[in-house]
Scaffold this motif. Structure first.
Motif, mmCIF file in Angstrom:
data_model
loop_
_atom_site.group_PDB
_atom_site.id
_atom_site.type_symbol
_atom_site.label_atom_id
_atom_site.label_comp_id
_atom_site.label_asym_id
_atom_site.label_seq_id
_atom_site.Cartn_x
_atom_site.Cartn_y
_atom_site.Cartn_z
ATOM 1 N N GLY A 53 0.835 -1.197 0.000
ATOM 2 C CA GLY A 53 0.000 0.000 0.000
ATOM 3 C C GLY A 53 0.864 1.240 0.000
ATOM 4 N N THR A 54 0.222 2.380 0.113
ATOM 5 C CA THR A 54 0.928 3.656 0.190
ATOM 6 C C THR A 54 0.509 4.352 1.474
ATOM 7 O OG1 THR A 54 0.935 3.855 -2.212
ATOM 8 C CG2 THR A 54 1.370 5.864 -0.961
ATOM 9 N N PHE A 55 1.503 4.780 2.228
ATOM 10 C CA PHE A 55 1.281 5.507 3.471
ATOM 11 C C PHE A 55 1.700 6.950 3.245
ATOM 12 C CE2 PHE A 55 1.218 1.158 4.631
ATOM 13 C CZ PHE A 55 0.403 1.062 5.748
ATOM 14 N N LEU A 68 3.429 7.629 13.518
ATOM 15 C CA LEU A 68 4.482 6.677 13.189
ATOM 16 C C LEU A 68 5.852 7.243 13.550
ATOM 17 C CD1 LEU A 68 3.171 5.589 9.661
ATOM 18 C CD2 LEU A 68 3.072 4.242 11.776
ATOM 19 N N THR A 69 6.786 6.337 13.782
ATOM 20 C CA THR A 69 8.170 6.730 14.038
ATOM 21 C C THR A 69 8.986 6.508 12.773
ATOM 22 O OG1 THR A 69 8.821 4.504 14.727
ATOM 23 C CG2 THR A 69 7.954 5.989 16.454
ATOM 24 N N ARG A 70 10.195 7.007 12.770
ATOM 25 C CA ARG A 70 11.078 6.767 11.616
ATOM 26 C C ARG A 70 11.320 5.268 11.449
ATOM 27 N NH1 ARG A 70 15.131 10.804 10.786
ATOM 28 N NH2 ARG A 70 16.054 9.329 9.343
ATOM 29 N N ALA A 71 11.512 4.543 12.564
ATOM 30 C CA ALA A 71 11.740 3.100 12.482
ATOM 31 C C ALA A 71 10.531 2.396 11.863
ATOM 32 C CB ALA A 71 12.039 2.532 13.872
ATOM 33 N N GLN A 72 9.328 2.833 12.208
ATOM 34 C CA GLN A 72 8.135 2.238 11.615
ATOM 35 C C GLN A 72 8.043 2.556 10.122
ATOM 36 O OE1 GLN A 72 5.426 3.926 14.526
ATOM 37 N NE2 GLN A 72 4.895 1.867 15.264
ATOM 38 N N LEU A 73 8.415 3.768 9.728
ATOM 39 C CA LEU A 73 8.439 4.096 8.294
ATOM 40 C C LEU A 73 9.430 3.201 7.563
ATOM 41 C CD1 LEU A 73 8.323 8.013 8.188
ATOM 42 C CD2 LEU A 73 6.460 6.400 7.763
ATOM 43 N N ASP A 74 10.600 2.998 8.160
ATOM 44 C CA ASP A 74 11.603 2.109 7.556
ATOM 45 C C ASP A 74 11.043 0.698 7.393
ATOM 46 O OD1 ASP A 74 13.518 4.134 7.382
ATOM 47 O OD2 ASP A 74 14.458 3.591 9.294
ATOM 48 N N ALA A 75 10.333 0.209 8.419
ATOM 49 C CA ALA A 75 9.748 -1.132 8.350
ATOM 50 C C ALA A 75 8.685 -1.213 7.263
ATOM 51 C CB ALA A 75 9.160 -1.518 9.712
ATOM 52 N N LEU A 76 7.864 -0.177 7.149
ATOM 53 C CA LEU A 76 6.846 -0.157 6.097
ATOM 54 C C LEU A 76 7.495 -0.228 4.717
ATOM 55 C CD1 LEU A 76 4.420 2.558 7.514
ATOM 56 C CD2 LEU A 76 3.912 0.117 7.220
ATOM 57 N N ALA A 77 8.514 0.587 4.511
ATOM 58 C CA ALA A 77 9.208 0.595 3.216
ATOM 59 C C ALA A 77 9.872 -0.754 2.949
ATOM 60 C CB ALA A 77 10.230 1.724 3.184
ATOM 61 N N ASP A 79 8.849 -3.578 3.867
ATOM 62 C CA ASP A 79 7.791 -4.524 3.524
ATOM 63 C C ASP A 79 7.170 -4.247 2.158
ATOM 64 O OD1 ASP A 79 8.141 -5.919 5.877
ATOM 65 O OD2 ASP A 79 6.488 -4.928 6.932
ATOM 66 N N GLY A 80 7.695 -3.263 1.431
ATOM 67 C CA GLY A 80 7.230 -2.992 0.073
ATOM 68 C C GLY A 80 6.197 -1.905 -0.060
ATOM 69 N N HIS A 81 5.895 -1.196 1.022
ATOM 70 C CA HIS A 81 4.927 -0.102 0.948
ATOM 71 C C HIS A 81 5.617 1.176 0.472
ATOM 72 C CE1 HIS A 81 2.040 -2.555 3.084
ATOM 73 N NE2 HIS A 81 2.931 -2.775 4.037
ATOM 74 N N GLU A 82 4.878 1.992 -0.248
ATOM 75 C CA GLU A 82 5.378 3.305 -0.646
ATOM 76 C C GLU A 82 5.137 4.286 0.498
ATOM 77 O OE1 GLU A 82 4.527 6.978 -3.761
ATOM 78 O OE2 GLU A 82 3.383 5.124 -3.994
ATOM 79 N N ILE A 83 6.104 5.160 0.730
ATOM 80 C CA ILE A 83 5.947 6.252 1.685
ATOM 81 C C ILE A 83 5.792 7.514 0.834
ATOM 82 C CG2 ILE A 83 6.937 7.501 3.632
ATOM 83 C CD1 ILE A 83 6.329 4.489 4.173
ATOM 84 N N GLY A 84 4.620 8.121 0.891
ATOM 85 C CA GLY A 84 4.323 9.284 0.056
ATOM 86 C C GLY A 84 4.174 10.554 0.873
ATOM 87 N N GLY A 85 4.243 11.688 0.190
ATOM 88 C CA GLY A 85 4.129 12.990 0.828
ATOM 89 C C GLY A 85 2.690 13.384 1.120
ATOM 90 N N GLY A 116 15.719 8.677 3.349
ATOM 91 C CA GLY A 116 16.005 7.510 2.529
ATOM 92 C C GLY A 116 14.841 6.956 1.738
ATOM 93 N N PHE A 117 13.732 7.676 1.682
ATOM 94 C CA PHE A 117 12.578 7.213 0.919
ATOM 95 C C PHE A 117 12.577 7.849 -0.463
ATOM 96 C CE2 PHE A 117 11.360 7.254 5.425
ATOM 97 C CZ PHE A 117 11.290 5.886 5.610
ATOM 98 N N ALA A 118 11.844 7.248 -1.365
ATOM 99 C CA ALA A 118 11.720 7.760 -2.729
ATOM 100 C C ALA A 118 10.253 8.056 -3.001
ATOM 101 C CB ALA A 118 12.257 6.743 -3.723
#
Length: 180
Positions: A53-55, A68-77, A79-85, A116-118
């Motif tokens: 999914g996309t968060f 969310l924390t930075r560590a949780q964002l890293d875990a989401l990414a 796991d294949g999730h997109e981190i969006g603005g 470190g996200f795209a």
């Protein structure tokens, strides 16, 4: 493929339905806005079913209570999730002067890249935008729907990881961002 959803009190059942051979493929996007910490429960369910999914997160809230924390964002990414603005502070961009709207979008994006996200897409807070914001060439927002309420996020053109457009660069260097 066509997806059939059935609602049973407290349960959502989904499965493939019969589709005609010439039906176009169905795309379902699972998106989550605001970066609330309780979204990790949905991420766990999605992971168990290999569903990305996309968060869409507000970088200014990351690490604060209830978010969310930075560590949780890293875990989401991971796991294949997109981190969006989703802007720096979840501000309704239609109520802001253009310079502040630009700052909210650019600094949020710069934070995500620095972490470190795209980010490839952006969701307007409150699903609201305006033609004036969407047509700003320095933001290069590619709209998928008309100005007003957006159910579909927009894609960011020309703002790839490590390459913030010059109009955003001066804002990026101001140091008025969290996590520095």
């Amino acid at each position: 493929m066509t997806l059939t959803l059935a609602l049973v009190p407290g349960v959502l059942l989904a499965g493939p339905a019969q589709a005609a051979a010439d039906d176009p493929p169905t795309v379902v996007s699972l998106t989550f806005d605001d970066g609330n910490s309780d979204q990790m429960a949905a991420a766990a369910i999605m992971k168990a079913h290999s569903m990305p999914g996309t968060f869409y997160v507000n970088s200014g809230s990351i690490g604060q209570s209830g978010f969310l924390t930075r560590a949780q964002l890293d875990a989401l990414a991971a796991d294949g999730h997109e981190i969006g603005g989703h802007t720096l502070n979840h501000t309704d961009l239609t109520t802001l002067p253009n310079d502040e709207a630009k700052r909210q979008i650019c600094l949020d994006r710069a934070n995500l890249i620095d972490w470190g996200f795209a980010p490839r897409s952006f969701a307007f807070p409150f699903a609201m935008t305006s033609t004036a914001i969407a047509q700003r060439p320095e933001l290069r927002l590619q709209q998928r729907t008309q100005p007003g309420r957006h159910r579909v996020p927009v894609r960011l053109r020309g703002l790839r990881q490590g390459r913030v457009r010059p109009t955003c660069q001066s804002l990026r260097d101001q140091g008025s961002r969290p996590g520095r």
